[in-house]
Design an enzyme around this catalytic site. Structure first.
Site, PDB file in Angstrom:
ATOM      1  N   ASN A 150      -7.595  -0.204   4.773  1.00 32.99           N
ATOM      2  CA  ASN A 150      -6.357  -0.922   4.503  1.00 32.99           C
ATOM      3  C   ASN A 150      -5.349   0.019   3.845  1.00 32.99           C
ATOM      4  OD1 ASN A 150      -4.595  -3.137   4.305  1.00 32.99           O
ATOM      5  ND2 ASN A 150      -5.316  -3.652   2.254  1.00 32.99           N
ATOM      6  N   ALA A 172     -12.483  -7.447  -3.208  1.00 33.25           N
ATOM      7  CA  ALA A 172     -11.494  -7.385  -4.281  1.00 33.25           C
ATOM      8  C   ALA A 172     -10.151  -7.010  -3.654  1.00 33.25           C
ATOM      9  CB  ALA A 172     -11.902  -6.354  -5.333  1.00 33.25           C
ATOM     10  N   LEU A 173      -9.158  -7.863  -3.774  1.00 29.89           N
ATOM     11  CA  LEU A 173      -7.881  -7.670  -3.107  1.00 29.89           C
ATOM     12  C   LEU A 173      -7.243  -6.333  -3.487  1.00 29.89           C
ATOM     13  CD1 LEU A 173      -5.633  -8.800  -1.298  1.00 29.89           C
ATOM     14  CD2 LEU A 173      -4.664  -9.890  -3.328  1.00 29.89           C
ATOM     15  N   ASP A 174      -7.059  -5.468  -2.482  1.00 28.48           N
ATOM     16  CA  ASP A 174      -6.416  -4.164  -2.653  1.00 28.48           C
ATOM     17  C   ASP A 174      -7.098  -3.290  -3.698  1.00 28.48           C
ATOM     18  OD1 ASP A 174      -4.576  -4.793  -0.710  1.00 28.48           O
ATOM     19  OD2 ASP A 174      -2.990  -5.366  -2.105  1.00 28.48           O
ATOM     20  N   GLU A 175      -8.398  -3.497  -3.898  1.00 30.58           N
ATOM     21  CA  GLU A 175      -9.112  -2.727  -4.914  1.00 30.58           C
ATOM     22  C   GLU A 175     -10.381  -2.078  -4.355  1.00 30.58           C
ATOM     23  OE1 GLU A 175      -9.801  -5.011  -8.431  1.00 30.58           O
ATOM     24  OE2 GLU A 175      -7.701  -5.615  -8.640  1.00 30.58           O
TER      25      GLU A 175
END
Length: 288
Positions: free
Chosen positions: A193, A229-232
């Protein structure tokens, strides 16, 4: 310079132990294979060893099966996890995108010109807007609209498409949807991403406009593996560029999109060249 056709990439990682480098390099020497590139790293905090070797076989009829069997015996005492990949292997990639086309355009250009040796087998979107771009490149375009009520059904359609396309890597090129935990689990370790990297974080809508209001001095982007984990997820690579008071919101957006393109392409390149090792929530990356 293009690598010779009889060139391979051997990667391995294991617990830190005496003789790990020799286990790989000595085997390559005994089997008549010449090392053209070698990287290694020992993580002293995790007691984990990582190594990547590019080698050229002196035998025009390289016996891959015999090599695998021999190295498996060599690696077993170290409990090595390893992979062997021909340099000229073209990774099958599925790209997911929404309406922003800058990252998709950049990947398609690098693909078309041969600078990114991949095979894009499908483009998936929750909007119909970029179908023409896919059609021009002769790549199947799959439009799966999504609503809060249809999210589960839509993700099942996406997953079926990814499987049918034979994807070895999924790239979220500004796919503006939060994946469900189940989908993240399916894609764990083989989906990349891209998102902006701003300090502070400026989450939510119009992040660059928020950044302008705060007078930021740096804009950047982060490419990472997808996890729940969103964007992690584990970071592969990041890019950054200095800005100042003379950069208006549209300037920040333009610079941010440029950095996103470069950072994502670099992450994809590192992944397909087997330069990235996943270790928990961190990565070991041997840059080119």
């Amino acid at each position: 310079m293009q690598p010779e056709s009889n060139t391979w990439i051997l990667t391995a990682h294991c617990e830190s132990r005496l003789g790990t480098v020799d286990a790989l390099t000595a085997y390559l020497r005994r089997t008549g294979n010449y090392i053209t590139e070698l990287n290694s790293f020992d993580d002293r905090l995790a007691s984990r060893f990582f190594i990547r070797a590019v080698f050229r076989s002196s035998d025009s009829q390289f016996d891959e099966q015999a090599f695998r069997e021999g190295f498996a015996e060599q690696a077993e005492p170290f409990a090595m996890e390893w992979s062997l990949t021909p340099v000229h292997h073209r990774t099958k990639v599925v790209i997911m995108v929404s309406k922003y086309d800058h990252c998709l355009n950049d990947l398609l250009y690098r693909y078309r010109t041969g600078h990114l040796p991949i095979e894009i087998t499908a483009i998936i979107s929750n909007h119909p807007d970029l179908r023409g771009l896919a059609d021009w490149h002769g790549i199947p375009y799959h439009h799966f609209p999504i609503t809060p009520e249809s999210k589960l059904k839509q993700e099942n359609q996406v997953w079926d498409c990814i499987q049918q396309a034979g994807a070895e890597l999924v790239v979220l090129a500004r796919y503006m949807q939060v994946l469900s935990p189940a989908m993240c689990e399916r894609l764990d370790g083989w989906a990349i991403n891209i998102h902006h990297s701003l300090l502070p974080g400026f989450k939510g809508a119009r992040p660059y406009h928020q950044a302008y209001e705060k007078g930021v001095k740096l804009v950047g982007a982060t490419a990472h593996y997808v996890n729940n984990a969103l964007d992690e997820g584990p970071i592969i690579t990041q890019g950054v560029q200095a800005v100042d008071h003379a950069h208006y919101p549209e300037d920040l957006v333009a610079k941010g999109q440029d950095i996103e393109c470069i950072t994502l392409a670099r992450a994809v390149s590192y992944h397909i060249e087997k330069r990235v090792f996943l270790h928990g929530n961190r990565t070991v990356v041997f840059p080119s």
